[in-house]
Write a protein that holds these residues in place. Structure first.
Motif, PDB file in Angstrom:
ATOM      1  N   GLY A 192     104.004 183.368  19.434  1.00 39.01           N
ATOM      2  CA  GLY A 192     103.106 183.035  18.331  1.00 39.01           C
ATOM      3  C   GLY A 192     103.638 183.427  16.968  1.00 39.01           C
ATOM      4  O   GLY A 192     102.861 183.772  16.072  1.00 39.01           O
ATOM      5  N   LEU A 193     104.959 183.376  16.777  1.00 42.23           N
ATOM      6  CA  LEU A 193     105.509 183.631  15.438  1.00 42.23           C
ATOM      7  C   LEU A 193     105.023 182.529  14.509  1.00 42.23           C
ATOM      8  O   LEU A 193     105.278 181.351  14.726  1.00 42.23           O
ATOM      9  CB  LEU A 193     107.030 183.638  15.478  1.00 42.23           C
ATOM     10  N   TRP A 194     104.323 182.918  13.452  1.00 39.20           N
ATOM     11  CA  TRP A 194     103.771 181.944  12.501  1.00 39.20           C
ATOM     12  C   TRP A 194     104.600 181.928  11.227  1.00 39.20           C
ATOM     13  O   TRP A 194     104.897 182.993  10.654  1.00 39.20           O
ATOM     14  CB  TRP A 194     102.325 182.284  12.147  1.00 39.20           C
ATOM     15  N   LEU A 195     105.009 180.739  10.808  1.00 34.70           N
ATOM     16  CA  LEU A 195     105.757 180.577   9.562  1.00 34.70           C
ATOM     17  C   LEU A 195     105.105 179.496   8.716  1.00 34.70           C
ATOM     18  O   LEU A 195     104.649 178.473   9.243  1.00 34.70           O
ATOM     19  CB  LEU A 195     107.214 180.190   9.861  1.00 34.70           C
ATOM     20  N   PRO A 196     105.061 179.693   7.402  1.00 36.03           N
ATOM     21  CA  PRO A 196     104.465 178.676   6.532  1.00 36.03           C
ATOM     22  C   PRO A 196     105.363 177.454   6.410  1.00 36.03           C
ATOM     23  O   PRO A 196     106.561 177.518   6.680  1.00 36.03           O
ATOM     24  CB  PRO A 196     104.350 179.410   5.184  1.00 36.03           C
ATOM     25  N   GLU A 197     104.806 176.350   5.988  1.00 38.51           N
ATOM     26  CA  GLU A 197     105.566 175.108   5.821  1.00 38.51           C
ATOM     27  C   GLU A 197     106.744 175.297   4.865  1.00 38.51           C
ATOM     28  O   GLU A 197     107.807 174.692   5.053  1.00 38.51           O
ATOM     29  CB  GLU A 197     104.659 173.992   5.303  1.00 38.51           C
ATOM     30  N   GLU A 198     106.563 176.141   3.855  1.00 36.13           N
ATOM     31  CA  GLU A 198     107.644 176.310   2.877  1.00 36.13           C
ATOM     32  C   GLU A 198     108.838 177.076   3.442  1.00 36.13           C
ATOM     33  O   GLU A 198     109.870 177.201   2.786  1.00 36.13           O
ATOM     34  CB  GLU A 198     107.144 176.996   1.614  1.00 36.13           C
ATOM     35  N   ALA A 199     108.723 177.594   4.668  1.00 39.00           N
ATOM     36  CA  ALA A 199     109.870 178.229   5.326  1.00 39.00           C
ATOM     37  C   ALA A 199     110.766 177.209   6.011  1.00 39.00           C
ATOM     38  O   ALA A 199     111.895 177.529   6.408  1.00 39.00           O
ATOM     39  CB  ALA A 199     109.388 179.251   6.352  1.00 39.00           C
ATOM     40  N   VAL A 200     110.288 175.963   6.139  1.00 38.48           N
ATOM     41  CA  VAL A 200     111.044 174.922   6.838  1.00 38.48           C
ATOM     42  C   VAL A 200     112.187 174.427   5.960  1.00 38.48           C
ATOM     43  O   VAL A 200     111.999 174.057   4.804  1.00 38.48           O
ATOM     44  CB  VAL A 200     110.130 173.743   7.221  1.00 38.48           C
ATOM     45  N   ALA A 201     113.393 174.436   6.549  1.00 36.59           N
ATOM     46  CA  ALA A 201     114.575 173.989   5.818  1.00 36.59           C
ATOM     47  C   ALA A 201     114.976 172.570   6.183  1.00 36.59           C
ATOM     48  O   ALA A 201     115.544 171.846   5.363  1.00 36.59           O
ATOM     49  CB  ALA A 201     115.756 174.925   6.094  1.00 36.59           C
ATOM     50  N   LEU A 202     114.697 172.167   7.418  1.00 39.95           N
ATOM     51  CA  LEU A 202     115.165 170.853   7.869  1.00 39.95           C
ATOM     52  C   LEU A 202     114.371 170.455   9.095  1.00 39.95           C
ATOM     53  O   LEU A 202     114.019 171.295   9.922  1.00 39.95           O
ATOM     54  CB  LEU A 202     116.655 170.919   8.218  1.00 39.95           C
ATOM     55  N   ARG A 203     114.097 169.163   9.200  1.00 41.95           N
ATOM     56  CA  ARG A 203     113.490 168.621  10.409  1.00 41.95           C
ATOM     57  C   ARG A 203     114.050 167.227  10.638  1.00 41.95           C
ATOM     58  O   ARG A 203     114.305 166.478   9.696  1.00 41.95           O
ATOM     59  CB  ARG A 203     111.956 168.602  10.328  1.00 41.95           C
ATOM     60  N   MET A 204     114.287 166.900  11.905  1.00 40.25           N
ATOM     61  CA  MET A 204     114.860 165.601  12.237  1.00 40.25           C
ATOM     62  C   MET A 204     114.620 165.312  13.718  1.00 40.25           C
ATOM     63  O   MET A 204     114.363 166.241  14.492  1.00 40.25           O
ATOM     64  CB  MET A 204     116.359 165.569  11.944  1.00 40.25           C
ATOM     65  N   PRO A 205     114.719 164.054  14.137  1.00 37.21           N
ATOM     66  CA  PRO A 205     114.608 163.751  15.565  1.00 37.21           C
ATOM     67  C   PRO A 205     115.703 164.462  16.351  1.00 37.21           C
ATOM     68  O   PRO A 205     116.833 164.590  15.869  1.00 37.21           O
ATOM     69  CB  PRO A 205     114.784 162.224  15.624  1.00 37.21           C
ATOM     70  N   TYR A 206     115.370 164.913  17.551  1.00 39.43           N
ATOM     71  CA  TYR A 206     116.344 165.646  18.354  1.00 39.43           C
ATOM     72  C   TYR A 206     117.617 164.835  18.559  1.00 39.43           C
ATOM     73  O   TYR A 206     118.725 165.385  18.498  1.00 39.43           O
ATOM     74  CB  TYR A 206     115.761 166.016  19.725  1.00 39.43           C
ATOM     75  N   GLU A 207     117.488 163.544  18.801  1.00 40.93           N
ATOM     76  CA  GLU A 207     118.666 162.715  19.057  1.00 40.93           C
ATOM     77  C   GLU A 207     119.633 162.740  17.882  1.00 40.93           C
ATOM     78  O   GLU A 207     120.855 162.740  18.071  1.00 40.93           O
ATOM     79  CB  GLU A 207     118.248 161.275  19.366  1.00 40.93           C
ATOM     80  N   ASP A 208     119.109 162.750  16.660  1.00 44.45           N
ATOM     81  CA  ASP A 208     119.976 162.792  15.473  1.00 44.45           C
ATOM     82  C   ASP A 208     120.699 164.128  15.385  1.00 44.45           C
ATOM     83  O   ASP A 208     121.896 164.188  15.070  1.00 44.45           O
ATOM     84  CB  ASP A 208     119.153 162.556  14.202  1.00 44.45           C
ATOM     85  N   TRP A 209     119.975 165.224  15.657  1.00 45.35           N
ATOM     86  CA  TRP A 209     120.626 166.534  15.617  1.00 45.35           C
ATOM     87  C   TRP A 209     121.685 166.629  16.691  1.00 45.35           C
ATOM     88  O   TRP A 209     122.798 167.125  16.453  1.00 45.35           O
ATOM     89  CB  TRP A 209     119.600 167.655  15.804  1.00 45.35           C
ATOM     90  N   ALA A 210     121.366 166.171  17.902  1.00 45.91           N
ATOM     91  CA  ALA A 210     122.297 166.291  19.022  1.00 45.91           C
ATOM     92  C   ALA A 210     123.582 165.517  18.756  1.00 45.91           C
ATOM     93  O   ALA A 210     124.675 165.975  19.120  1.00 45.91           O
ATOM     94  CB  ALA A 210     121.633 165.798  20.312  1.00 45.91           C
ATOM     95  N   ALA A 211     123.474 164.353  18.121  1.00 45.01           N
ATOM     96  CA  ALA A 211     124.671 163.567  17.822  1.00 45.01           C
ATOM     97  C   ALA A 211     125.584 164.326  16.859  1.00 45.01           C
ATOM     98  O   ALA A 211     126.811 164.366  17.035  1.00 45.01           O
ATOM     99  CB  ALA A 211     124.277 162.217  17.237  1.00 45.01           C
ATOM    100  N   THR A 212     124.991 164.947  15.846  1.00 41.34           N
ATOM    101  CA  THR A 212     125.775 165.731  14.891  1.00 41.34           C
ATOM    102  C   THR A 212     126.393 166.948  15.562  1.00 41.34           C
ATOM    103  O   THR A 212     127.558 167.293  15.327  1.00 41.34           O
ATOM    104  CB  THR A 212     124.884 166.186  13.721  1.00 41.34           C
ATOM    105  N   ASP A 213     125.633 167.609  16.421  1.00 41.90           N
ATOM    106  CA  ASP A 213     126.129 168.791  17.121  1.00 41.90           C
ATOM    107  C   ASP A 213     127.282 168.430  18.048  1.00 41.90           C
ATOM    108  O   ASP A 213     128.265 169.165  18.138  1.00 41.90           O
ATOM    109  CB  ASP A 213     124.991 169.429  17.913  1.00 41.90           C
ATOM    110  N   ARG A 214     127.186 167.292  18.733  1.00 44.89           N
ATOM    111  CA  ARG A 214     128.268 166.870  19.627  1.00 44.89           C
ATOM    112  C   ARG A 214     129.552 166.633  18.850  1.00 44.89           C
ATOM    113  O   ARG A 214     130.641 167.002  19.295  1.00 44.89           O
ATOM    114  CB  ARG A 214     127.864 165.601  20.379  1.00 44.89           C
ATOM    115  N   ASP A 215     129.425 166.020  17.670  1.00 45.71           N
ATOM    116  CA  ASP A 215     130.616 165.780  16.854  1.00 45.71           C
ATOM    117  C   ASP A 215     131.271 167.090  16.434  1.00 45.71           C
ATOM    118  O   ASP A 215     132.497 167.224  16.453  1.00 45.71           O
ATOM    119  CB  ASP A 215     130.236 164.978  15.599  1.00 45.71           C
TER     120      ASP A 215
END
Length: 353
Positions: free
Chosen positions: A203-226
């Protein structure tokens, strides 16, 4: 005409020669001291790839790779703690404004250091850390198996996945707090000194302003694989440190192989992955870099004889650090390629083939 070394390379060498290398065996048997991290912060190396507009150096990739080689060859534990910092800087540089404006400057200037808690994303479709909306912010639940630099980092970049398949990266303070509890530091065969723990999220709670990045998992995974098919500069750094323990007759042939693998690997790393064939070649070179490193560290142990079994031996420390690097940043794909090569199912290792 000799081209002067980049100022950050000069600083990295000075830091390695005057502080890291002379204390590496002691650190290996204990933990990375705060003084080492303070010295890294003062050196400017934490901002090597950070945007100049935020106080970083925005140095070209070859400079970042060379400084990583130098630090890893001098004290792999210290290198491993500080290398976590560069991913949060990259995320902030392309991330959302509120947290970017709050943290990117201090991180780029080395006033703060960040760790990362996102490798568990590679376990997908299993979701070790789940993110849900809660009270106008975000709630994180689950477990982070590996978090390095506990007690040394100021902030951490935490990632989780929502029920809709979105990856969310957010920053929080790197300390025990409501909803976040760290384990005792792990005892590992190598790099215990890097202060690696697991994190329990309840239950770690963080405010919206703590968010640095959000994206679909498939997009992140493609970048990570590269990114994870490239050879690590740390592998070359540890190999070079092992070769320095050998006489030139023994080191020369291995050093020539190392230079050729490094040249080809870095040339490909600077090009976009245009095709599956391109990615496969980078994976092959990553695997070949491991083979040359293993040869170098093994030769250092053999040359050291019985003395190499002592815990204050540089040769055995480098051999154990090399073992750690075999699995650092590993994905299912890189593991498969390495095992295929070791068993003869894939491309041959080293020997110029």
């Amino acid at each position: 005409m000799t081209i002067p070394a980049h100022p950050l390379v000069v600083r990295a060498r000075r830091l390695a020669d005057e502080l890291l290398a002379p204390n590496a065996e002691r650190v290996d048997q204990g933990e990375v001291p705060v003084g080492h991290i303070d010295a890294v912060k003062r050196s400017g190396l934490l901002g090597v790839s950070a945007p100049a507009a935020y106080g970083g150096s925005a140095a070209p990739a070859p400079v970042a790779r060379e400084t990583a080689e130098i630090l890893a060859g001098a004290c792999c534990s210290t290198w491993f703690v500080q290398t976590q910092h560069h991913t949060p800087v990259q995320v902030l540089a392309r991330g959302e404004a509120p947290v970017r404006e709050r943290l990117l400057g201090p991180l780029a200037r080395g006033e703060l250091m960040s760790g990362v808690a996102y490798a568990h994303l590679r376990a997908h479709p299993r979701i070790p850390v789940r993110v849900t909306r809660d009270r106008g912010g975000l709630r994180f639940d689950g477990a982070v198996p590996w978090y390095t630099g506990w007690g040394l980092n100021d902030v951490l970049l935490l990632a989780g996945i929502t029920d809709s398949g979105e990856v969310v990266f957010a920053f929080t303070e790197a300390c025990d707090q409501p909803g976040l509890r760290a384990s005792r530091p792990m005892r590992l065969a190598a790099l215990t000194a890097a202060r690696t723990v697991s994190l329990e999220l309840d239950g770690l709670w963080l405010p919206e302003e703590a968010v640095a990045l959000r994206m679909p998992y498939e997009d992140w995974a493609a970048t990570d694989r590269d990114r994870t098919v490239n050879a690590s500069p740390a592998v070359f750094g540890v190999a070079e440190a092992a070769l320095a323990l050998l006489d030139e007759e023994t080191a020369g042939p291995i050093r020539a192989r190392l230079a050729e693998v490094r040249r080809r690997a870095y040339a490909l790393a600077d090009e976009p992955p245009a095709s599956e064939e391109h990615l496969a070649e980078r994976l092959t070179l990553r695997t070949q870099s491991y083979d040359v490193m293993r040869t170098a560290t093994t030769a250092a142990v053999v040359a050291g004889g019985g003395r190499a079994l002592s815990l204050d031996s540089k040769a055995q420390r480098l051999a154990r650090e090399g073992m750690f690097l075999l699995v650092q940043g590993q994905t299912a794909r890189s593991r498969g390629a390495h095992l295929d090569a070791l068993t003869g199912r894939g491309p041959q290792l080293a020997n110029g083939t």
